[in-house]
Each structure stands twice: as structure tokens, then as C-alpha cells.
Design an enzyme around this catalytic site. Sequence first.
Site, PDB file in Angstrom:
ATOM      1  N   HIS A  51       1.068  -1.239  -0.099  1.00 49.17           N
ATOM      2  CA  HIS A  51       0.061   0.031   0.128  1.00 49.17           C
ATOM      3  C   HIS A  51       0.907   1.276  -0.077  1.00 49.17           C
ATOM      4  CE1 HIS A  51      -2.697  -3.111   2.008  1.00 49.17           C
ATOM      5  NE2 HIS A  51      -3.527  -2.591   1.185  1.00 49.17           N
ATOM      6  N   ASP A  54       2.622   1.551   3.252  1.00 50.87           N
ATOM      7  CA  ASP A  54       3.798   0.767   3.466  1.00 50.87           C
ATOM      8  C   ASP A  54       5.002   1.019   2.966  1.00 50.87           C
ATOM      9  OD1 ASP A  54       2.013  -1.358   4.529  1.00 50.87           O
ATOM     10  OD2 ASP A  54       1.405  -2.111   2.604  1.00 50.87           O
ATOM     11  N   GLU A 176     -10.177  -4.882  -6.963  1.00 48.46           N
ATOM     12  CA  GLU A 176     -10.332  -6.088  -6.332  1.00 48.46           C
ATOM     13  C   GLU A 176     -11.884  -6.246  -5.671  1.00 48.46           C
ATOM     14  OE1 GLU A 176      -7.256  -6.738  -3.247  1.00 48.46           O
ATOM     15  OE2 GLU A 176      -8.285  -8.481  -2.449  1.00 48.46           O
ATOM     16  N   GLU A 212      -9.628 -12.333  -5.538  1.00 49.93           N
ATOM     17  CA  GLU A 212      -9.370 -13.010  -4.158  1.00 49.93           C
ATOM     18  C   GLU A 212     -10.098 -14.087  -3.846  1.00 49.93           C
ATOM     19  OE1 GLU A 212      -7.967 -10.889  -0.912  1.00 49.93           O
ATOM     20  OE2 GLU A 212      -9.037 -11.823   0.534  1.00 49.93           O
ATOM     21  N   HIS A 215     -13.103 -13.480  -1.387  1.00 51.68           N
ATOM     22  CA  HIS A 215     -14.102 -12.416  -1.865  1.00 51.68           C
ATOM     23  C   HIS A 215     -15.215 -13.005  -2.746  1.00 51.68           C
ATOM     24  CE1 HIS A 215     -10.671  -9.067  -0.946  1.00 51.68           C
ATOM     25  NE2 HIS A 215     -11.022  -9.868   0.130  1.00 51.68           N
ATOM     26  N   ASP A 250     -14.354 -12.337   6.458  1.00 47.90           N
ATOM     27  CA  ASP A 250     -13.163 -12.701   5.552  1.00 47.90           C
ATOM     28  C   ASP A 250     -12.088 -13.343   6.463  1.00 47.90           C
ATOM     29  OD1 ASP A 250     -11.634 -12.470   3.558  1.00 47.90           O
ATOM     30  OD2 ASP A 250     -11.251 -10.356   3.411  1.00 47.90           O
ATOM     31  N   ASP A 252      -9.387 -15.216   5.149  1.00 44.82           N
ATOM     32  CA  ASP A 252      -7.788 -15.116   4.688  1.00 44.82           C
ATOM     33  C   ASP A 252      -6.840 -16.241   5.214  1.00 44.82           C
ATOM     34  OD1 ASP A 252      -8.270 -12.655   3.354  1.00 44.82           O
ATOM     35  OD2 ASP A 252      -7.553 -11.537   5.036  1.00 44.82           O
ATOM     36  N   ASP A 284      -2.970 -13.755  -0.298  1.00 45.37           N
ATOM     37  CA  ASP A 284      -3.715 -12.616   0.865  1.00 45.37           C
ATOM     38  C   ASP A 284      -4.067 -13.568   1.983  1.00 45.37           C
ATOM     39  OD1 ASP A 284      -4.193 -10.586   2.117  1.00 45.37           O
ATOM     40  OD2 ASP A 284      -5.427  -9.534   0.507  1.00 45.37           O
TER      41      ASP A 284
HETATM   42  C1  XUL Z   1      -9.020  -6.766   1.904  1.00 52.88           C
HETATM   43  C2  XUL Z   1      -8.082  -6.994   0.997  1.00 52.88           C
HETATM   44  C3  XUL Z   1      -6.824  -6.284   0.961  1.00 52.88           C
HETATM   45  C4  XUL Z   1      -6.449  -5.778  -0.420  1.00 52.88           C
HETATM   46  C5  XUL Z   1      -5.286  -4.897  -0.551  1.00 52.88           C
HETATM   47  O1  XUL Z   1      -9.961  -7.828   2.110  1.00 52.88           O
HETATM   48  O2  XUL Z   1      -8.144  -8.282   0.508  1.00 52.88           O
HETATM   49  O3  XUL Z   1      -5.933  -6.563   1.853  1.00 52.88           O
HETATM   50  O4  XUL Z   1      -5.974  -7.111  -1.083  1.00 52.88           O
HETATM   51  O5  XUL Z   1      -5.671  -3.632  -0.464  1.00 52.88           O
HETATM   52 MN    MN Z   2      -6.691  -8.972  -1.210  1.00 50.74          MN
END
Ligand code: XUL
Ligand code: MN
Length: 345
Positions: A51, A54, A176, A212, A215, A250, A252, A284
Site C-alpha cells: 500500500h 507501506d 479487487e 481474491e 472474496h 473474511d 484469509d 493474501d
Molecule cells: C481486504 C484485502 C486487501 C487488499 C489490498 O479484504 O484483500 O488486503 O488485497 O488492499
Molecule cells: Mn486481497
Amino acid sequence: MSDNRGYRFSFGPWNIHEGADPFGPPVRPTVEYAKKLASYKKLGFDAIMLHDDDVVLQIEGKSHAQVLKEAQAFKNMLDDLGLIPEILAPRLWEDARGIDGAFTANDPAIRRWAIDRSKQCADIARVLGTDLMILWLAREGTYIREAKSAITAHRYLIDAINVLLEHDSSIRVSIEPKPNEPMDHAYIPTIGHALALAHQTKDPGRVGGVIETAHAILAGLDPADEMAFALQAGKLWSVHLNDQNGLKYDQDKSFGAANLRSAFNQVRVLEEAGYARFGMVAFDVKAMRTQPADKALAHLDNSRKLFLHLVDKVRSFDTQAEKQLRDQRDYEALEMLVLKHLMGV
Ligand code: XUL
Ligand code: MN
């Protein structure tokens, strides 16, 4: 040198995490930033997702010149570590101004801030040497539908992307999608929405998507099919592989941890499209909250290794038998062929 089967792998510094969740404090000490960066190569990763903040810590309040100077210093550090910046994303959701959304805020001053910060993010990307900007549209949605005009909000998103495309003639914007969290209703919930929006911008060839796994599952969709939709359009510019146990927050989770067959099918579609030639595989993923600190990098290592095992599984799958069974319309046998192949029996 590890054999990555032609793939390049990436993750973000936020994927080494303190384990805090909305109902509890951190459970692991913060890993020093330099230590995070030093762990990439050791884990077999060549690239880093970032980001804007970051790259330039405490970015708000710094002059543009100062931001670019710090970005250059960061780039030099990445070069020393041999790390490629895969993507850059403006982290608009952690600033209090973006609470009601940034690009889609009702307040024009907030929308201007969001666009200015994103333009600056494109400038940082240029210094870092990546042309790929990710827009995870975190708070671009509502808790209640009456809070905004959804029609106007979608137009604001198109306007914002157009400004970015004009600001930098080489930047590619990759959306995304995510259907919810943090918002109840997010405006761009699926890759279909993302690509439809892309086609309404001034330069659709420079607007694509990143999918993702979690998601897509949260949207009730199949991640491999979401990827296929973007791939056939030449629009899958990154993937955030992970896993997700149904319709919850979410999660992950490590890639393949909840649904190995779904993970196999994601790798299968990437292999079929020759994705390794043009895209990187980002994970991620987050370590489980209950994972002690001394083993809290295993989720990254495991995700990459599992991915590579699945590449081998895809490449060794009996496609002759698959074709025969398709022709015979014997789907029960085809299913068993897949399951037994995955089980190694
Ligand atoms: C949030 C997500 C973020 C993006 C990057 O759900 O996936 O981490 O990938 O901003
Ligand atoms: Mn992501």
C-alpha cells in the site's frame, strides 16, 4: 534455488500479522518491518504487494517531494533485497476521512482527497517501477442503502478511475472486488461488476481485475470461474489466493486449507490460461489467531508449497481420461478421477 514451476510469488507486509480481530487485542508481537522484508526470499517469494503507506510510513501530512524521496529510498531497499514490487494500492480506508467511503463519499472534499491520494499513489508506483495499481474499494458502499445514491456512487468510481488513467499514461488499474466487509453492501462485489465498470472508463484496456479466493466465496461464487471470466477477457492481472470457510467474515485462511478441490480448480484455470507468463501469484493469507509467534510465517510457506503441489497435480492429471469421460458424459466417474488424483490413490 527452489523450483517455482515458472511462477513468481508475492505477499504483502500485512500478511505477517499480530492476530488482532474485532473482538480482541493483538496476540503476537509486531514483527519489525525490516524483518518482514528479510523473510520474503527465505520463504521463496520474489515479489511484494504494497500500500502507499507501506512504502511511505505516516504518509498523510508529508509533502509530495518528501513522499517521492522516501519512495525512492524504499525502492533502493527493495533492490538491495532483490524484491520486485508487484502492486501498489492506496490505503484509503484507514484514514478517518474515508469512513463513509472515499471515492464515493457524499462530501466533495473527501472525494477530492481520495483522488489526490490515489494520484500520488500512482506517482509512488512509478518510482517503485510497477505499473499495476490495485483498488480494493473497501468502504465504497454503505451500511444502509439510503445513505448514498448508488447510481451516483458508481459514476464517481468511473470518474476517479478516469482521473487516474489521465494522470499517468502507463498505469493499469486493477479492481479487487469484494461483496461486503467492512461495509454491509459494497458497490463492486464481483469481477463481473469490476469489468463492466472497466468498460465504461476512458481507457478500458488499462482497467482490469484481481480476484481474491475468499472474496469470490463471500459473494457465493466459484473462485475458479471468477478467474476464468477475467482470464478469457485478458483481464486477470493478479490473484489473491487464500481460502474461506463459507459465508462468514473474511477469513484469509491459507490457500487450500478449507477446500482442496476448489484450490485445485483455481490452479487448473491459471495453468490452462498460461497465467505464469503474465501474472504473479499473491497470497493474501493470515496466520490463525491462535498461532504462536514463532511459527506465524508458516501460513505463507504452506500456501506457496500447497500451490506448487497443486501445480504438479494439475500437470499430472490424466487429461485423456478426462476427455473420454466428458465425451461419455460420465460425470460421476470424472468426479472420482479428480478426487482420487487429489488423494493420490
Ligand atoms: C481486504 C484485502 C486487501 C487488499 C489490498 O479484504 O484483500 O488486503 O488485497 O488492499
Ligand atoms: Mn486481497
